[in-house]
Design a protein around this motif. Sequence first.
Motif, PDB file in Angstrom:
ATOM      1  N   PHE A 180       1.435  94.572  43.498  1.00 10.31           N
ATOM      2  CA  PHE A 180       2.801  94.982  43.189  1.00 10.31           C
ATOM      3  C   PHE A 180       3.207  94.268  41.897  1.00 10.31           C
ATOM      4  O   PHE A 180       3.330  93.041  41.878  1.00 10.31           O
ATOM      5  N   CYS A 188       5.893  93.814  40.374  1.00 10.60           N
ATOM      6  CA  CYS A 188       7.133  93.028  40.315  1.00 10.60           C
ATOM      7  C   CYS A 188       7.005  91.650  40.934  1.00 10.60           C
ATOM      8  O   CYS A 188       7.761  90.753  40.584  1.00 10.60           O
ATOM      9  N   GLY A 190       9.441  93.338  45.608  1.00 14.60           N
ATOM     10  CA  GLY A 190       8.288  93.437  46.507  1.00 14.60           C
ATOM     11  C   GLY A 190       8.575  94.195  47.785  1.00 14.60           C
ATOM     12  O   GLY A 190       7.827  94.098  48.750  1.00 14.60           O
ATOM     13  N   MET A 191       9.641  94.964  47.823  1.00 15.04           N
ATOM     14  CA  MET A 191      10.028  95.610  49.062  1.00 15.04           C
ATOM     15  C   MET A 191       9.568  97.062  49.152  1.00 15.04           C
ATOM     16  O   MET A 191       9.405  97.582  50.252  1.00 15.04           O
ATOM     17  N   CYS A 192       9.368  97.744  48.018  1.00 14.73           N
ATOM     18  CA  CYS A 192       9.140  99.190  48.100  1.00 14.73           C
ATOM     19  C   CYS A 192       7.725  99.634  47.782  1.00 14.73           C
ATOM     20  O   CYS A 192       7.291 100.688  48.222  1.00 14.73           O
ATOM     21  N   GLY A 193       6.988  98.872  47.016  1.00 13.06           N
ATOM     22  CA  GLY A 193       5.615  99.271  46.692  1.00 13.06           C
ATOM     23  C   GLY A 193       5.529 100.353  45.636  1.00 13.06           C
ATOM     24  O   GLY A 193       4.435 100.827  45.324  1.00 13.06           O
ATOM     25  N   GLY A 194       6.660 100.755  45.060  1.00 12.43           N
ATOM     26  CA  GLY A 194       6.641 101.802  44.042  1.00 12.43           C
ATOM     27  C   GLY A 194       5.945 101.348  42.766  1.00 12.43           C
ATOM     28  O   GLY A 194       5.411 102.157  42.020  1.00 12.43           O
ATOM     29  N   CYS A 195       5.940 100.036  42.521  1.00  8.91           N
ATOM     30  CA  CYS A 195       5.383  99.496  41.281  1.00  8.91           C
ATOM     31  C   CYS A 195       3.914  99.161  41.422  1.00  8.91           C
ATOM     32  O   CYS A 195       3.374  98.413  40.626  1.00  8.91           O
ATOM     33  N   MET A 249       9.788 100.944  38.602  1.00 17.57           N
ATOM     34  CA  MET A 249      10.196 100.012  39.666  1.00 17.57           C
ATOM     35  C   MET A 249      11.490 100.489  40.324  1.00 17.57           C
ATOM     36  O   MET A 249      12.260 101.231  39.728  1.00 17.57           O
ATOM     37  N   VAL A 250      11.719 100.011  41.547  1.00 15.72           N
ATOM     38  CA  VAL A 250      12.989 100.319  42.214  1.00 15.72           C
ATOM     39  C   VAL A 250      13.760  99.029  42.507  1.00 15.72           C
ATOM     40  O   VAL A 250      14.823  98.790  41.959  1.00 15.72           O
ATOM     41  N   ASP A 251      13.192  98.189  43.380  1.00 18.24           N
ATOM     42  CA  ASP A 251      13.922  96.976  43.759  1.00 18.24           C
ATOM     43  C   ASP A 251      13.507  95.776  42.910  1.00 18.24           C
ATOM     44  O   ASP A 251      14.315  94.906  42.634  1.00 18.24           O
ATOM     45  N   GLY A 252      12.229  95.695  42.534  1.00 20.23           N
ATOM     46  CA  GLY A 252      11.764  94.549  41.758  1.00 20.23           C
ATOM     47  C   GLY A 252      11.565  93.297  42.584  1.00 20.23           C
ATOM     48  O   GLY A 252      11.372  92.207  42.037  1.00 20.23           O
TER      49      GLY A 252
HETATM   50  S1  FES Z   1       9.555  97.502  42.491  1.00 21.93           S
HETATM   51 FE1  FES Z   1       9.564  97.744  44.631  1.00 21.93          FE
HETATM   52  S2  FES Z   1       7.873  96.536  45.191  1.00 21.93           S
HETATM   53 FE2  FES Z   1       7.907  96.280  43.072  1.00 21.93          FE
END
Ligand code: FES
Lengths: 482, 281
Positions: free
Chosen positions: B235, B237, B220-225, B215-218
């Motif tokens: 997502f 997070c 819902g902003m980045c989609g990495g998760c 995860m990056v932001d946690g």
């Molecule tokens: S950690 Fe970035 S959207 Fe879930």
Amino acid sequence: MDAKHITTKERLAIPRQIMPAQDPQERIHNFNEVHLGYTPELAQKEAMRCIQCKDPVCIKGCPVNIKIDQFIKMIAHGDFLGAARKIKEDNVLPAICGRVCPQEDQCEKTCVLTKKYEPIAIGNLERFAADYERETGNVELPAVAPSTGKKVAVIGSGPAGLSCANDLAQLGHAVTVFEALHELGGVLMYGIPEFRLPKAIVQAELEGLKKLGVSFVTNAVAGRSVTVDELLKEEGFDAVFIGVGAGLPWFMGIPGENLLGVYSANEFLTRVNLMKSYQFPDNDTPVFNCKGKNVAVFGGGNTAMDAIRTAKRLGAEHAYIIYRRSEAEMPAREEEIHHAQKEGIEFMLLMNPVEFIGNDQLWLTGVKCIRMELGEPDDSGRRKPVPIPNSEFTLPIDMAIISIGNGSNPLIKQTTPDIDVSKRDTIVVDINTMATSKENVYAGGDIVTGGATVILAMGAGRTAAKAIHEKMMGINAGGQEW
Amino acid sequence: MHKIVSAIFLAENIKKIEIEAPRIAKKRKAGQFVMIRVGQTGERIPLTIAGSDPEKGTITIIVQGMGKSTRELNSKEAGDTISDIVGPLGLPSHIEKFGTAVSIGGGVGTAIAYPTAVALKEAGNYVITINGARSKDLVILEPEMKAVSDEAYITTDDGSYGIHGFVTQKLQELIDSGKTIDYVLAIGPIPMMKAVAEVTRPYNIKTVVSLNPIMVDGTGMCGGCRVSVDNEIKFACVDGPEFDAHKVDFKTLTDRNKLYLPEERQSAEAFAHKCQLSKQV
Ligand code: FES
Ligand SMILES: Cc1cc2nc3c(=O)[nH]c(=O)nc-3n(C[C@H](O)[C@H](O)[C@H](O)COP(=O)(O)OP(=O)(O)OC[C@H]3O[C@@H](n4cnc5c(N)ncnc54)[C@H](O)[C@@H]3O)c2cc1C
Ligand SMILES: Cc1cc2nc3c(=O)[nH]c(=O)nc-3n(C[C@H](O)[C@H](O)[C@H](O)COP(=O)(O)OP(=O)(O)OC[C@H]3O[C@@H](n4cnc5c(N)ncnc54)[C@H](O)[C@@H]3O)c2cc1C
Ligand code: SF4
Ligand code: SF4
């Protein structure tokens, strides 16, 4: 030349002054700002081009109606600080807007000179005045009205939230801004890269707000750490403004999107800008190592340009923009498209990805695309791209960045169901007041419009601030009691 | 800045840390997590809230040293501070009276499963816990788990304590013994969660896993998760971290978590080197 005695003919004879910029071959190796700014001489010369129209139609093109003719006249006369203050009557973030507004679609589009000559470089002049004021240490704190005893919570510290906070603080209200991330500024900090908007400028604006008495709480996620109802009922806020931006990046739903090396633009830019992964391992957050690799960004907006130019600066060998329409339809600022082209970004237009291809370790190795042609205009008035049968081809790439827009973050909706949202999950407001369906709750910026612009978000924040002030103070706006 | 109130090792490399975070302590529910940034140059890492004390204004996390960030966190002692904590994030566990609920934890997953096991018990379930570890010295939270369980089992891979074998063997035994099992929660390494999903699938037992993508932001902003659940992108997070185990694409999750292996190694080695140096000084 003397600004007082110059004839219209002489004004029109001056060419539009180009803002000095870093050489493209040099700047692709650093993250410093591309544009270097006008010198006072260049700024005055550009300002003298303005013919000071009786009906300054440029103002209608600016979403916050900056008194463009007046501030430009001040610059022409060498009163740079006066110009900065004139701009600030309508725009609290001029150093930022001067840099990132899509001027060619706004103020510069409506400037009368646009048709026959080149428009006045309004954005460049605005930026110059604001930079001059800041760099010479002449920023004055605006007057703050005596305390009203009213408390307002602002959720989100992007341009919408910051401008709303600014106006409310000046009116004497106690404002607390709640921000989900550990750093303030929204897209200005984590999205738009340093080479286009130096973070020191955003920091200076934030310092100004702190001096006005605005309190900031970072690491506070509305909807999770605290809900809108709790702010109103338990924490004693008289009103809440929601400026949480768009968030939630869209993916394309094509095969292979979960391969290693496929990113959303938000994730890539957040890792690089906010988490400073270009300084890995001094900063702990890693990011795909672009050095010597082939990187493709899918999309044609500002975010797409920012992502690909960032990848180039991180050492990408080939850096592609893959966009399904033609250059004319690209939503990015004209200037960014030109800058990208000069930096060696390869534009692959009228192409659409259909599948990402990976190796057996699941690392991305290529993308299969199909060529497109433009058909009939769609709802947005832009000609709709249609695939050309049997035109597929595969492009070898190591990293893909998807930049096709954002949906709405679900957190507020999950926890505050009585705020009406549209089918696209954006918050529904009365555009005159930015009031939502919930009493004392207002919203503005990308969460209302979907991904838009800094200046529109700012304008929305200000409209809301005025309405919140009038509501809290019982001032009747339209002739009736509340 | 958040002050660490206490920090004790539960097992080698697994530390229980109690930190001041009054707002989070008041709000958090079982199944939720926080994102922590240890220092100013740190990355944001997700950690489950194992417990909280709303009166004292503290939350507890249980951390397994994996790479740079978790080891750095585990090097902290009472009195030290942490730069940033944000939460509670993620959707709380879905808790109801299912009947018989089995909570399965593997390794540090035991810590993540613990708060949900407590909530399941409070909701009136008959709670069976199965906690697995590689060997005896890695068993954590044994008394705590016993206290919330109607039946508690421990398995070790090497047989040095409890039942010799994997958690899935015990689960299969329970099913074979004819017991009706209404709900299974499994949290631990991805292969373990996948194996549990395969055990319960033929019996159609509702099974939930807590996923741990990078995860990056946690928020819902980045989609990495993003994880693939029922062939849809979710997502973790904001839509999770708990999902229906029978619908999760574990292979993609396993592969995506390898994304930064070389960088993680580089970070961890640099950190280990720094620790060595500071010990010598
Ligand atoms: S950690 Fe970035 S959207 Fe879930
Ligand atoms: C890469 C990129 C480049 C762009 N380039 C341009 C450009 O050149 N020109 C231009 O005009 N526009 C540009 N835009 C668009 C512009 O940045 C946005 O329209 C604008 O920032 C919207 O402002 P906002 O205040 O609504 O939201 P944002 O700037 O998105 O700020 C919202 C803030 O709210 C926070 N937040 C979210 N959820 C919560 C929550 N639940 N609780 C608390 N806080 C929360 C977020 O972390 C964020 O800090 C660009 C956008 C991107 C992503
Ligand atoms: C919702 C959620 C809750 C979590 N709760 C806890 C908890 O309560 N206690 C705890 O100890 N850990 C927990 N984790 C895992 C923890 O976040 C990771 O171990 C941590 O991010 C690793 O960071 P690092 O820098 O120490 O290791 P890195 O150097 O980043 O990685 C070292 C090793 O860990 C693996 N790894 C990296 N990220 C993760 C991840 N997100 N999950 C699992 N393995 C990973 C890598 O593949 C690598 O093998 C949770 C993860 C999630 C998503
Ligand atoms: S704020 Fe933007 S649109 Fe308005 S004058 Fe400045 S650059 Fe033009
Ligand atoms: S329309 Fe153009 S020329 Fe006229 S006042 Fe505005 S900027 Fe000057």
